[in-house]
Design a protein around this motif. Sequence first.
Motif, PDB file in Angstrom:
ATOM      1  N   ARG A 294       0.817  -1.219   0.000  1.00  0.00           N
ATOM      2  CA  ARG A 294       0.000   0.000   0.000  1.00  0.00           C
ATOM      3  C   ARG A 294       0.852   1.273   0.000  1.00  0.00           C
ATOM      4  O   ARG A 294       0.317   2.356  -0.239  1.00  0.00           O
ATOM      5  CB  ARG A 294      -0.920   0.018   1.217  1.00  0.00           C
ATOM      6  CG  ARG A 294      -2.017  -1.037   1.179  1.00  0.00           C
ATOM      7  CD  ARG A 294      -3.002  -0.854   2.310  1.00  0.00           C
ATOM      8  NE  ARG A 294      -4.123  -1.783   2.235  1.00  0.00           N
ATOM      9  CZ  ARG A 294      -5.220  -1.575   1.527  1.00  0.00           C
ATOM     10  NH1 ARG A 294      -5.334  -0.462   0.816  1.00  0.00           N
ATOM     11  NH2 ARG A 294      -6.186  -2.467   1.519  1.00  0.00           N
ATOM     12  N   PHE A 295       2.119   1.158   0.294  1.00  0.00           N
ATOM     13  CA  PHE A 295       2.963   2.341   0.361  1.00  0.00           C
ATOM     14  C   PHE A 295       3.761   2.472  -0.929  1.00  0.00           C
ATOM     15  O   PHE A 295       4.493   1.554  -1.325  1.00  0.00           O
ATOM     16  CB  PHE A 295       3.890   2.263   1.577  1.00  0.00           C
ATOM     17  CG  PHE A 295       3.142   2.186   2.870  1.00  0.00           C
ATOM     18  CD1 PHE A 295       2.555   3.316   3.419  1.00  0.00           C
ATOM     19  CD2 PHE A 295       2.991   0.978   3.531  1.00  0.00           C
ATOM     20  CE1 PHE A 295       1.843   3.243   4.606  1.00  0.00           C
ATOM     21  CE2 PHE A 295       2.283   0.888   4.715  1.00  0.00           C
ATOM     22  CZ  PHE A 295       1.710   2.029   5.265  1.00  0.00           C
ATOM     23  N   ARG A 296       3.612   3.605  -1.588  1.00  0.00           N
ATOM     24  CA  ARG A 296       4.194   3.781  -2.916  1.00  0.00           C
ATOM     25  C   ARG A 296       5.010   5.068  -2.974  1.00  0.00           C
ATOM     26  O   ARG A 296       4.564   6.128  -2.514  1.00  0.00           O
ATOM     27  CB  ARG A 296       3.070   3.821  -3.955  1.00  0.00           C
ATOM     28  CG  ARG A 296       3.551   3.707  -5.385  1.00  0.00           C
ATOM     29  CD  ARG A 296       2.442   3.165  -6.262  1.00  0.00           C
ATOM     30  NE  ARG A 296       2.073   1.804  -5.872  1.00  0.00           N
ATOM     31  CZ  ARG A 296       1.042   1.142  -6.390  1.00  0.00           C
ATOM     32  NH1 ARG A 296       0.302   1.712  -7.306  1.00  0.00           N
ATOM     33  NH2 ARG A 296       0.769  -0.083  -6.002  1.00  0.00           N
TER      34      ARG A 296
ATOM     35  N   GLY B 221       9.613  11.149  -5.260  1.00  0.00           N
ATOM     36  CA  GLY B 221      10.419  11.440  -4.083  1.00  0.00           C
ATOM     37  C   GLY B 221       9.684  11.403  -2.763  1.00  0.00           C
ATOM     38  O   GLY B 221      10.314  11.567  -1.710  1.00  0.00           O
ATOM     39  N   SER B 222       8.384  11.205  -2.768  1.00  0.00           N
ATOM     40  CA  SER B 222       7.633  11.146  -1.516  1.00  0.00           C
ATOM     41  C   SER B 222       6.825   9.856  -1.463  1.00  0.00           C
ATOM     42  O   SER B 222       6.452   9.302  -2.501  1.00  0.00           O
ATOM     43  CB  SER B 222       6.702  12.357  -1.371  1.00  0.00           C
ATOM     44  OG  SER B 222       5.744  12.365  -2.411  1.00  0.00           O
ATOM     45  N   THR B 223       6.558   9.385  -0.265  1.00  0.00           N
ATOM     46  CA  THR B 223       5.820   8.141  -0.078  1.00  0.00           C
ATOM     47  C   THR B 223       4.391   8.441   0.313  1.00  0.00           C
ATOM     48  O   THR B 223       4.130   9.277   1.171  1.00  0.00           O
ATOM     49  CB  THR B 223       6.482   7.282   1.013  1.00  0.00           C
ATOM     50  OG1 THR B 223       7.841   7.041   0.660  1.00  0.00           O
ATOM     51  CG2 THR B 223       5.770   5.952   1.171  1.00  0.00           C
ATOM     52  N   ARG B 224       3.459   7.782  -0.337  1.00  0.00           N
ATOM     53  CA  ARG B 224       2.066   7.932   0.042  1.00  0.00           C
ATOM     54  C   ARG B 224       1.416   6.568   0.189  1.00  0.00           C
ATOM     55  O   ARG B 224       1.896   5.567  -0.331  1.00  0.00           O
ATOM     56  CB  ARG B 224       1.292   8.776  -0.968  1.00  0.00           C
ATOM     57  CG  ARG B 224       1.077   8.155  -2.322  1.00  0.00           C
ATOM     58  CD  ARG B 224       0.408   9.162  -3.259  1.00  0.00           C
ATOM     59  NE  ARG B 224       0.073   8.573  -4.540  1.00  0.00           N
ATOM     60  CZ  ARG B 224      -1.124   8.057  -4.829  1.00  0.00           C
ATOM     61  NH1 ARG B 224      -2.075   8.049  -3.903  1.00  0.00           N
ATOM     62  NH2 ARG B 224      -1.374   7.559  -6.024  1.00  0.00           N
ATOM     63  N   LYS B 225       0.339   6.541   0.923  1.00  0.00           N
ATOM     64  CA  LYS B 225      -0.355   5.290   1.193  1.00  0.00           C
ATOM     65  C   LYS B 225      -1.594   5.175   0.320  1.00  0.00           C
ATOM     66  O   LYS B 225      -2.326   6.161   0.129  1.00  0.00           O
ATOM     67  CB  LYS B 225      -0.756   5.227   2.673  1.00  0.00           C
ATOM     68  CG  LYS B 225      -1.499   3.953   3.049  1.00  0.00           C
ATOM     69  CD  LYS B 225      -2.045   4.030   4.467  1.00  0.00           C
ATOM     70  CE  LYS B 225      -2.915   2.815   4.765  1.00  0.00           C
ATOM     71  NZ  LYS B 225      -3.588   2.922   6.070  1.00  0.00           N
ATOM     72  N   LEU B 226      -1.839   3.960  -0.206  1.00  0.00           N
ATOM     73  CA  LEU B 226      -3.040   3.692  -0.981  1.00  0.00           C
ATOM     74  C   LEU B 226      -4.093   3.071  -0.062  1.00  0.00           C
ATOM     75  O   LEU B 226      -3.891   1.982   0.475  1.00  0.00           O
ATOM     76  CB  LEU B 226      -2.725   2.727  -2.134  1.00  0.00           C
ATOM     77  CG  LEU B 226      -1.628   3.166  -3.120  1.00  0.00           C
ATOM     78  CD1 LEU B 226      -1.464   2.111  -4.209  1.00  0.00           C
ATOM     79  CD2 LEU B 226      -1.952   4.519  -3.723  1.00  0.00           C
ATOM     80  N   ASP B 227      -5.184   3.770   0.133  1.00  0.00           N
ATOM     81  CA  ASP B 227      -6.270   3.280   0.993  1.00  0.00           C
ATOM     82  C   ASP B 227      -7.346   2.549   0.197  1.00  0.00           C
ATOM     83  O   ASP B 227      -8.420   2.272   0.730  1.00  0.00           O
ATOM     84  CB  ASP B 227      -6.908   4.446   1.758  1.00  0.00           C
ATOM     85  CG  ASP B 227      -5.996   4.958   2.859  1.00  0.00           C
ATOM     86  OD1 ASP B 227      -5.510   4.124   3.638  1.00  0.00           O
ATOM     87  OD2 ASP B 227      -5.783   6.180   2.944  1.00  0.00           O
TER      88      ASP B 227
ATOM     89  N   CYS C 264      -3.652   1.969  10.311  1.00  0.00           N
ATOM     90  CA  CYS C 264      -4.478   3.178  10.332  1.00  0.00           C
ATOM     91  C   CYS C 264      -3.551   4.383  10.241  1.00  0.00           C
ATOM     92  O   CYS C 264      -2.536   4.446  10.934  1.00  0.00           O
ATOM     93  CB  CYS C 264      -5.292   3.265  11.625  1.00  0.00           C
ATOM     94  SG  CYS C 264      -6.335   1.839  11.960  1.00  0.00           S
ATOM     95  N   GLY C 265      -3.875   5.322   9.375  1.00  0.00           N
ATOM     96  CA  GLY C 265      -3.058   6.513   9.258  1.00  0.00           C
ATOM     97  C   GLY C 265      -2.520   6.712   7.856  1.00  0.00           C
ATOM     98  O   GLY C 265      -3.017   6.129   6.888  1.00  0.00           O
ATOM     99  N   CYS C 266      -1.462   7.511   7.754  1.00  0.00           N
ATOM    100  CA  CYS C 266      -0.874   7.834   6.454  1.00  0.00           C
ATOM    101  C   CYS C 266       0.493   7.175   6.344  1.00  0.00           C
ATOM    102  O   CYS C 266       0.889   6.375   7.188  1.00  0.00           O
ATOM    103  CB  CYS C 266      -0.774   9.351   6.277  1.00  0.00           C
ATOM    104  SG  CYS C 266       0.271  10.156   7.522  1.00  0.00           S
ATOM    105  N   ALA C 267       1.249   7.539   5.304  1.00  0.00           N
ATOM    106  CA  ALA C 267       2.534   6.885   5.050  1.00  0.00           C
ATOM    107  C   ALA C 267       3.581   7.251   6.093  1.00  0.00           C
ATOM    108  O   ALA C 267       4.471   6.456   6.390  1.00  0.00           O
ATOM    109  CB  ALA C 267       3.035   7.255   3.656  1.00  0.00           C
TER     110      ALA C 267
END
Length: 264
Positions: free
Chosen positions: A145-147, A151-157, A196-199
């Motif tokens: 889920r973390f991509r 240059g930045s990491t975001r989470k796929l919900d 639960c939460g963000c990256a």
Amino acid sequence: MRSDLHQPAAHRDFLHCLDRNHIRLDVQHDADEVFLSVLNLIQQQMDHRDLALEVQNLYKISLETQLRCLECSSVQTRSTFLLSLPLHIKEDHNSLEACMASFFEHQELRGTNSCFCPQCGTRKPSRQGVKLLSLPRILCVQLKRFRNMQGSTRKLDCRVTFPENLDFLEILREAFSRNFSQEECKYSLYAVVVHCGCATFGHYTAYVRHRVNRRWYYADDSHVEQTSWQDVQTAYGGRYRGTAYMLMYRRDSKEMDQQPGLSG
């Protein structure tokens, strides 16, 4: 519905053990990385080497990678193994079965991704495929889920459905190597690690299925309460909800099926 009665469960000794082995308690960790670190520490610290190997084999997914040159048709094969199956997900609705099928799909490697062909003596376009040699008693799946994007990491919900029971003969028969000889390929889900939460910030909880009474329980730090399969399904994903990040399936055994009270 969940019970309102929270039962505390001892966990501090385990956390202190992690801390003594340099898995710090005051920083954000990736659950899959911690899981693999714990397995590695077990291997390093157990005096009984055969027993340490047996622990690893509980989770060992044996694979055969095949690389076929698209010009001379020569095939290179090599065996490898994983302790957890990393599955990429799409930014849309997904199913575990579809993600697994995608993992075993053939990929064409061209241009800068071309591989060296010993027969041709140079880098050539090729087709790469992965086949299953054997499945473990405990199958650990990581939903990636973390991509990393720009240059930045975001989470796929996004939503990823997963079944309570899984039969590899039904969904992945074509992914089996010709050397695959395992008879039992049916699995039952027994643990779901939820993020639960963000990256960059979040909290992990877990759903765990009791092996004897077959009931589901929800663990949030030291608090454990009985829950249901319907509650576990809320971890499929969606905005503002905790999302399943790791799944653990246990291979069904005839011995378990024959014990009283364990059917269904």
